[in-house]
Design an enzyme around this catalytic site. Sequence first.
Site, PDB file in Angstrom:
ATOM      1  N   CYS A   3       0.845  -1.187   0.000  1.00  0.00           N
ATOM      2  CA  CYS A   3       0.000   0.000   0.000  1.00  0.00           C
ATOM      3  C   CYS A   3       0.885   1.243   0.000  1.00  0.00           C
ATOM      4  CB  CYS A   3      -0.911   0.009   1.212  1.00  0.00           C
ATOM      5  SG  CYS A   3      -1.847   1.558   1.320  1.00  0.00           S
ATOM      6  N   CYS A  14      -4.193   0.193   8.563  1.00  0.00           N
ATOM      7  CA  CYS A  14      -3.784  -1.217   8.644  1.00  0.00           C
ATOM      8  C   CYS A  14      -2.525  -1.279   9.502  1.00  0.00           C
ATOM      9  CB  CYS A  14      -3.498  -1.764   7.255  1.00  0.00           C
ATOM     10  SG  CYS A  14      -4.951  -1.852   6.221  1.00  0.00           S
ATOM     11  N   GLN A 216     -20.952  -7.988   7.743  1.00  0.00           N
ATOM     12  CA  GLN A 216     -19.576  -8.365   8.102  1.00  0.00           C
ATOM     13  C   GLN A 216     -18.598  -7.744   7.106  1.00  0.00           C
ATOM     14  OE1 GLN A 216     -18.687  -9.929  10.821  1.00  0.00           O
ATOM     15  NE2 GLN A 216     -20.417 -11.178  11.495  1.00  0.00           N
ATOM     16  N   GLU A 275     -32.943  -9.546  16.475  1.00  0.00           N
ATOM     17  CA  GLU A 275     -32.040  -8.450  16.120  1.00  0.00           C
ATOM     18  C   GLU A 275     -32.738  -7.128  16.437  1.00  0.00           C
ATOM     19  OE1 GLU A 275     -28.970  -7.633  14.567  1.00  0.00           O
ATOM     20  OE2 GLU A 275     -29.826  -5.635  14.647  1.00  0.00           O
ATOM     21  N   ASN A 324     -23.939 -13.705  18.432  1.00  0.00           N
ATOM     22  CA  ASN A 324     -22.909 -12.956  17.704  1.00  0.00           C
ATOM     23  C   ASN A 324     -23.074 -11.463  18.052  1.00  0.00           C
ATOM     24  OD1 ASN A 324     -22.235 -12.287  14.158  1.00  0.00           O
ATOM     25  ND2 ASN A 324     -20.870 -12.217  15.894  1.00  0.00           N
ATOM     26  N   CYS A 351     -16.434 -10.691  17.833  1.00  0.00           N
ATOM     27  CA  CYS A 351     -15.476  -9.806  17.168  1.00  0.00           C
ATOM     28  C   CYS A 351     -14.582  -9.120  18.187  1.00  0.00           C
ATOM     29  CB  CYS A 351     -16.199  -8.780  16.300  1.00  0.00           C
ATOM     30  SG  CYS A 351     -17.354  -7.765  17.242  1.00  0.00           S
TER      31      CYS A 351
HETATM   32  C1  LIG Z   1     -21.616  -8.314  15.275  1.00  0.00           C
HETATM   33  S1  LIG Z   1     -23.179  -7.928  14.568  1.00  0.00           S
HETATM   34  C2  LIG Z   1     -23.638  -9.523  14.022  1.00  0.00           C
HETATM   35  C3  LIG Z   1     -24.754  -9.592  13.055  1.00  0.00           C
HETATM   36  C4  LIG Z   1     -24.929 -10.916  12.308  1.00  0.00           C
HETATM   37  N1  LIG Z   1     -24.860 -12.068  13.174  1.00  0.00           N
HETATM   38  C5  LIG Z   1     -23.955 -11.019  11.159  1.00  0.00           C
HETATM   39  O1  LIG Z   1     -23.164 -11.946  11.103  1.00  0.00           O
HETATM   40  O2  LIG Z   1     -23.981 -10.131  10.296  1.00  0.00           O
HETATM   41  C6  LIG Z   1     -24.146  -7.620  15.962  1.00  0.00           C
HETATM   42  C7  LIG Z   1     -25.598  -7.306  15.703  1.00  0.00           C
HETATM   43  O3  LIG Z   1     -26.244  -7.113  16.959  1.00  0.00           O
HETATM   44  C8  LIG Z   1     -27.244  -6.149  16.780  1.00  0.00           C
HETATM   45  N2  LIG Z   1     -27.590  -5.665  18.140  1.00  0.00           N
HETATM   46  C9  LIG Z   1     -26.972  -4.724  18.875  1.00  0.00           C
HETATM   47  N3  LIG Z   1     -27.558  -4.609  20.074  1.00  0.00           N
HETATM   48  C10 LIG Z   1     -28.570  -5.507  20.105  1.00  0.00           C
HETATM   49  C11 LIG Z   1     -29.521  -5.877  21.088  1.00  0.00           C
HETATM   50  N4  LIG Z   1     -29.555  -5.291  22.280  1.00  0.00           N
HETATM   51  N5  LIG Z   1     -30.397  -6.850  20.799  1.00  0.00           N
HETATM   52  C12 LIG Z   1     -30.385  -7.457  19.573  1.00  0.00           C
HETATM   53  N6  LIG Z   1     -29.501  -7.139  18.609  1.00  0.00           N
HETATM   54  C13 LIG Z   1     -28.600  -6.187  18.871  1.00  0.00           C
HETATM   55  C14 LIG Z   1     -26.639  -5.138  15.855  1.00  0.00           C
HETATM   56  O4  LIG Z   1     -27.624  -4.355  15.228  1.00  0.00           O
HETATM   57  C15 LIG Z   1     -25.872  -6.044  14.894  1.00  0.00           C
HETATM   58  O5  LIG Z   1     -26.674  -6.384  13.796  1.00  0.00           O
END
Ligand SMILES: C[S@@+](CC[C@H](N)C(=O)[O-])C[C@H]1O[C@@H](n2cnc3c(N)ncnc32)[C@H](O)[C@@H]1O
Length: 392
Positions: A3, A14, A216, A275, A324, A351
Amino acid sequence: MRCPHFETGACRSCTLLDLPRPRRLAEARDRVEQLLAPHLAPGASPGTVWGPPILGAEARFRARGKMAVGGTAQEPVLTLPGQSAGTDLCDCPLYPDGVEEVLEGVKALIRRAQVPPYDVARRRGEIKNVLVTTAPDGQHLLRLVLRSEAVLPRLREHLPALLAAHPSVLAVTANLHPAHTTAVEGAEEIPLAGAAVIPVRTGDVTLFARPQSFLQTHTEVAGQLYRQGAEWVRGILAGGDPATSPRIWDLYCGLGGFALHIARAVPAAQVTGVEVSAQAVEGAREGAAAAGLEGVRFLAADATAWAEQEAAGPDGPPRIAVVNPPRRGLGERLAGWLERSGVEHVVYSSCHPATLAADLAAMPSLRITAGRFVDMFPHTRHAEVIVRLRRT
Ligand SMILES: C[S@@+](CC[C@H](N)C(=O)[O-])C[C@H]1O[C@@H](n2cnc3c(N)ncnc32)[C@H](O)[C@@H]1O
């Protein structure tokens, strides 16, 4: 990956770009495995628990581009948020082919429509950020983050030229972000062209990404992550009574990546994705319809409150929970509920391994039987990890 902006010091986004990949991966895996070592199932050893890492391309993979707009309406400059404001980074090698051209098209739009970039110090100007979502087939969803509606008529007037020059742009929205905060975007989304949704083929399903839904970072890696989750779920259920419909929850399901893969892999299962974002739930339902999956439903709710309430109902807790959460992790309340719930199997994709470790400390009955390091964020210290937990 080479880069030029890293080499000149103009961009340090990065942070680990100069570490050879094998060394970066070895160090990252080591850190994660040591952090999680106290939480392995009795009798399990690192050699039996940790599978090969989930890897993908190291360049041209980024599903979402976030550019901060600087310079002037005549000479706009698109940089990465927090990086050197004077350097244009449209040719960032993390972006898939085609993104640079779309970003150049946005600069031409800013010039033609005479949209002044937002000046953070003086709190003046209109366009703050440009956000691009890219599907593996090269289509784009473009979002312009604006301080106010003032420039919308001029943007609308000049947008057709951008769309004509860049047919890969399926849809354009304006995101209104009047507050003077470091948040990248605001709450209100105004469609300017096209239907504000982009189909993103991920693993074995299509996710329908909408402006305010999580996606993601690395689509190729995410596909493998979802397949791994579904494979573990199928393995857990293998040999069960085919006449029963096991209930599976996907908490924090976003666009439904795990839920849709599980519904495909285990057609007899009743899968519920939960969600908080209504936009994401709408996308997840579209994903289920496109895949013809009937055994899956999606609900907009707070994951913790929903799990507690649902488990107290007639059906009780599910057979398997997939979780997740965002970087903050499950937190004491949901981890505490899972610990007490009697749920036998949990698949946890994280994550932020530090919050995963804190959650595991709060649910000592659920222990790691399998895990994989996931290279979702190449060239950085950020790590994704997926683990399979069993009640002991
Ligand atoms: C790390 S992302 C994972 C999303 C999905 N599993 C994926 O692989 O794309 C975390 C998700 O949790 C949702 N989120 C955040 N706070 C939340 C809550 N209190 N209850 C339910 N979902 C929530 C966010 O909007 C987001 O979509």
